[in-house]
Design a protein around this motif. Structure first.
Motif, PDB file in Angstrom:
ATOM      1  N   PRO A 181       0.823  -1.233   0.000  1.00 20.37           N
ATOM      2  CA  PRO A 181       0.000   0.000   0.000  1.00 20.37           C
ATOM      3  C   PRO A 181       0.851   1.275   0.000  1.00 20.37           C
ATOM      4  N   PHE A 182       1.984   1.247   0.695  1.00 18.41           N
ATOM      5  CA  PHE A 182       2.857   2.424   0.736  1.00 18.41           C
ATOM      6  C   PHE A 182       3.551   2.617  -0.613  1.00 18.41           C
ATOM      7  N   TRP A 195      13.350  -3.101  -8.547  1.00 20.00           N
ATOM      8  CA  TRP A 195      13.326  -3.066  -7.090  1.00 20.00           C
ATOM      9  C   TRP A 195      13.816  -1.740  -6.535  1.00 20.00           C
ATOM     10  N   PHE A 196      14.851  -1.179  -7.144  1.00 16.52           N
ATOM     11  CA  PHE A 196      15.437   0.047  -6.599  1.00 16.52           C
ATOM     12  C   PHE A 196      14.445   1.204  -6.620  1.00 16.52           C
ATOM     13  N   VAL A 197      13.793   1.399  -7.765  1.00  9.96           N
ATOM     14  CA  VAL A 197      12.834   2.507  -7.848  1.00  9.96           C
ATOM     15  C   VAL A 197      11.602   2.230  -6.984  1.00  9.96           C
ATOM     16  N   LEU A 198      11.199   0.965  -6.866  1.00 13.81           N
ATOM     17  CA  LEU A 198      10.050   0.638  -6.019  1.00 13.81           C
ATOM     18  C   LEU A 198      10.374   0.854  -4.538  1.00 13.81           C
ATOM     19  N   ILE A 199      11.620   0.582  -4.148  1.00 21.72           N
ATOM     20  CA  ILE A 199      12.031   0.854  -2.768  1.00 21.72           C
ATOM     21  C   ILE A 199      11.968   2.353  -2.474  1.00 21.72           C
ATOM     22  N   ILE A 200      12.425   3.169  -3.425  1.00 16.65           N
ATOM     23  CA  ILE A 200      12.365   4.631  -3.246  1.00 16.65           C
ATOM     24  C   ILE A 200      10.916   5.093  -3.120  1.00 16.65           C
ATOM     25  N   LEU A 201      10.050   4.582  -4.005  1.00 11.56           N
ATOM     26  CA  LEU A 201       8.643   4.982  -3.969  1.00 11.56           C
ATOM     27  C   LEU A 201       7.952   4.493  -2.697  1.00 11.56           C
ATOM     28  N   THR A 202       8.333   3.300  -2.227  1.00 15.07           N
ATOM     29  CA  THR A 202       7.775   2.799  -0.967  1.00 15.07           C
ATOM     30  C   THR A 202       8.189   3.694   0.198  1.00 15.07           C
ATOM     31  N   GLY A 203       9.452   4.105   0.202  1.00 17.59           N
ATOM     32  CA  GLY A 203       9.915   5.029   1.234  1.00 17.59           C
ATOM     33  C   GLY A 203       9.162   6.347   1.188  1.00 17.59           C
ATOM     34  N   TRP A 204       8.900   6.843  -0.012  1.00 20.16           N
ATOM     35  CA  TRP A 204       8.125   8.074  -0.176  1.00 20.16           C
ATOM     36  C   TRP A 204       6.717   7.890   0.393  1.00 20.16           C
ATOM     37  N   GLY A 205       6.103   6.753   0.067  1.00 21.68           N
ATOM     38  CA  GLY A 205       4.761   6.481   0.562  1.00 21.68           C
ATOM     39  C   GLY A 205       4.711   6.386   2.076  1.00 21.68           C
ATOM     40  N   ILE A 206       5.705   5.723   2.666  1.00 20.40           N
ATOM     41  CA  ILE A 206       5.754   5.615   4.132  1.00 20.40           C
ATOM     42  C   ILE A 206       5.907   6.996   4.763  1.00 20.40           C
ATOM     43  N   TRP A 207       6.763   7.820   4.159  1.00 15.20           N
ATOM     44  CA  TRP A 207       6.962   9.163   4.709  1.00 15.20           C
ATOM     45  C   TRP A 207       5.676   9.986   4.642  1.00 15.20           C
ATOM     46  N   PHE A 255       2.779   8.891   4.862  1.00 14.12           N
ATOM     47  CA  PHE A 255       1.844   8.328   5.832  1.00 14.12           C
ATOM     48  C   PHE A 255       2.187   8.731   7.266  1.00 14.12           C
ATOM     49  N   VAL A 256       3.463   8.873   7.587  1.00 11.38           N
ATOM     50  CA  VAL A 256       3.860   9.058   8.990  1.00 11.38           C
ATOM     51  C   VAL A 256       4.319  10.472   9.322  1.00 11.38           C
ATOM     52  N   LYS A 257       4.503  11.339   8.339  1.00 15.55           N
ATOM     53  CA  LYS A 257       5.195  12.602   8.591  1.00 15.55           C
ATOM     54  C   LYS A 257       4.427  13.572   9.490  1.00 15.55           C
ATOM     55  N   VAL A 304       3.888   9.650  16.748  1.00 17.95           N
ATOM     56  CA  VAL A 304       3.419   8.361  17.244  1.00 17.95           C
ATOM     57  C   VAL A 304       3.317   7.358  16.103  1.00 17.95           C
ATOM     58  N   VAL A 305       2.711   7.793  14.991  1.00 13.56           N
ATOM     59  CA  VAL A 305       2.593   6.912  13.820  1.00 13.56           C
ATOM     60  C   VAL A 305       3.978   6.568  13.280  1.00 13.56           C
ATOM     61  N   PHE A 306       4.869   7.569  13.257  1.00 19.50           N
ATOM     62  CA  PHE A 306       6.232   7.338  12.777  1.00 19.50           C
ATOM     63  C   PHE A 306       6.939   6.292  13.637  1.00 19.50           C
ATOM     64  N   SER A 307       6.847   6.428  14.954  1.00 17.46           N
ATOM     65  CA  SER A 307       7.488   5.476  15.865  1.00 17.46           C
ATOM     66  C   SER A 307       6.880   4.084  15.714  1.00 17.46           C
ATOM     67  N   GLY A 308       5.554   4.033  15.593  1.00 21.51           N
ATOM     68  CA  GLY A 308       4.893   2.738  15.410  1.00 21.51           C
ATOM     69  C   GLY A 308       5.312   2.062  14.122  1.00 21.51           C
ATOM     70  N   MET A 309       5.485   2.862  13.047  1.00 22.18           N
ATOM     71  CA  MET A 309       5.915   2.301  11.763  1.00 22.18           C
ATOM     72  C   MET A 309       7.334   1.736  11.874  1.00 22.18           C
ATOM     73  N   ILE A 310       8.221   2.466  12.535  1.00 19.83           N
ATOM     74  CA  ILE A 310       9.596   1.985  12.717  1.00 19.83           C
ATOM     75  C   ILE A 310       9.605   0.663  13.468  1.00 19.83           C
ATOM     76  N   ILE A 311       8.826   0.582  14.536  1.00 19.06           N
ATOM     77  CA  ILE A 311       8.776  -0.650  15.328  1.00 19.06           C
ATOM     78  C   ILE A 311       8.247  -1.810  14.489  1.00 19.06           C
ATOM     79  N   CYS A 312       7.174  -1.557  13.741  1.00 16.78           N
ATOM     80  CA  CYS A 312       6.590  -2.616  12.893  1.00 16.78           C
ATOM     81  C   CYS A 312       7.591  -3.102  11.850  1.00 16.78           C
ATOM     82  N   LEU A 313       8.306  -2.161  11.201  1.00 19.77           N
ATOM     83  CA  LEU A 313       9.268  -2.547  10.169  1.00 19.77           C
ATOM     84  C   LEU A 313      10.448  -3.310  10.759  1.00 19.77           C
ATOM     85  N   VAL A 314      10.895  -2.917  11.941  1.00 16.21           N
ATOM     86  CA  VAL A 314      11.994  -3.640  12.602  1.00 16.21           C
ATOM     87  C   VAL A 314      11.563  -5.057  12.937  1.00 16.21           C
ATOM     88  N   ILE A 315      10.335  -5.215  13.436  1.00 13.51           N
ATOM     89  CA  ILE A 315       9.826  -6.551  13.761  1.00 13.51           C
ATOM     90  C   ILE A 315       9.717  -7.405  12.503  1.00 13.51           C
TER      91      ILE A 315
END
Length: 217
Positions: free
Chosen positions: A5-6, A56-68, A70-72, A76-87
């Motif tokens: 989704p991101f 993959w490289f461009v999709l990783i960049i776009l995924t990072g953009w989408g996550i940002w 969503f959380v910017k 709280v959302v940013f911290s929760g996203m970091i925890i979820c991704l680490v898990i």
């Protein structure tokens, strides 16, 4: 799948941002990269996995953009996203380097080079070595273990179709092995050996190397 989704959100943001700022070179570069990578990957009769990898490289960049996006607006959302991704990453590593690695080892021909080297040691230069048709491109591993000059390879290699090497020199590939003949050397996957031959052969007639077996009756 969690990050899809991101990735889609990143693609949407790219389209919107480019429409609003058409002179932006970064947006043009990402769009061109995405379209050309997908086009190149599909410009063959079958999709080419090696060319698809460039996506993959461009999709990783776009995924990072989408996550940002969503959380910017929320720490709280940013911290929760970091925890979820680490898990998720930790869980992935735990699976990838243990269970998945063992399950997928046969696809990467673990043990095949050792099998070829052993077959060389127990054979003479005039003896053929036969490879089961269930092996994936074993000639590549033969060229690594038993290096030949390009001229020798080209002079002796035989194809069954433009992509399948059936033999070169003393190496015979794509063999349907139903009977073990005395004084012949065979290399086959371990599961094929167990299903067909293990019960009828003495232990001194074969040797196991990870996912493969060398047989000399």
């Amino acid at each position: 799948l969690v990050t899809v989704p991101f990735m889609l959100l990143g693609i949407v943001k790219l389209i919107i941002h480019w429409r609003q700022h058409k002179e932006n070179f970064n947006d043009f570069l990402l769009s061109w990269w995405l379209v050309t990578s997908l086009t190149v990957a599909l410009l063959t009769k079958w999709p080419n996995i090696n060319k698809i990898n460039s996506l993959w490289f461009v999709l990783i960049i776009l995924t990072g953009w989408g996550i940002w996006e969503f959380v910017k607006h929320s720490r709280v959302v940013f911290s929760g996203m970091i925890i979820c991704l680490v898990i998720l990453f930790t869980t992935f590593c735990g699976m990838y380097f243990t269970t998945y690695n063992k399950q997928n080892a046969v696809n990467f021909n673990a043990g095949l080079m050792d099998s070829i080297n052993y077959a060389k040691q127990i054979s003479t230069e005039n003896e053929n070595i036969y490879f089961s048709r269930d092996l994936h491109e074993p000639y590549i591993y033969c060229l690594i273990v038993d290096a030949k000059s390009p001229d020798e390879f080209l002079a002796t290699r035989q194809f069954s179709d433009p992509k399948t090497v059936v033999s070169y020199g003393r190496y015979q590939f794509e063999q349907t092995i139903d009977v073990i003949t005395d004084e012949q050397i065979y290399i086959m996957p371990l599961d094929e050996f167990v299903d067909k031959f293990q019960a009828e052969l003495p232990t001194e007639a074969y040797r196991v190397f990870d996912n493969f077996v060398v047989v000399r009756a």
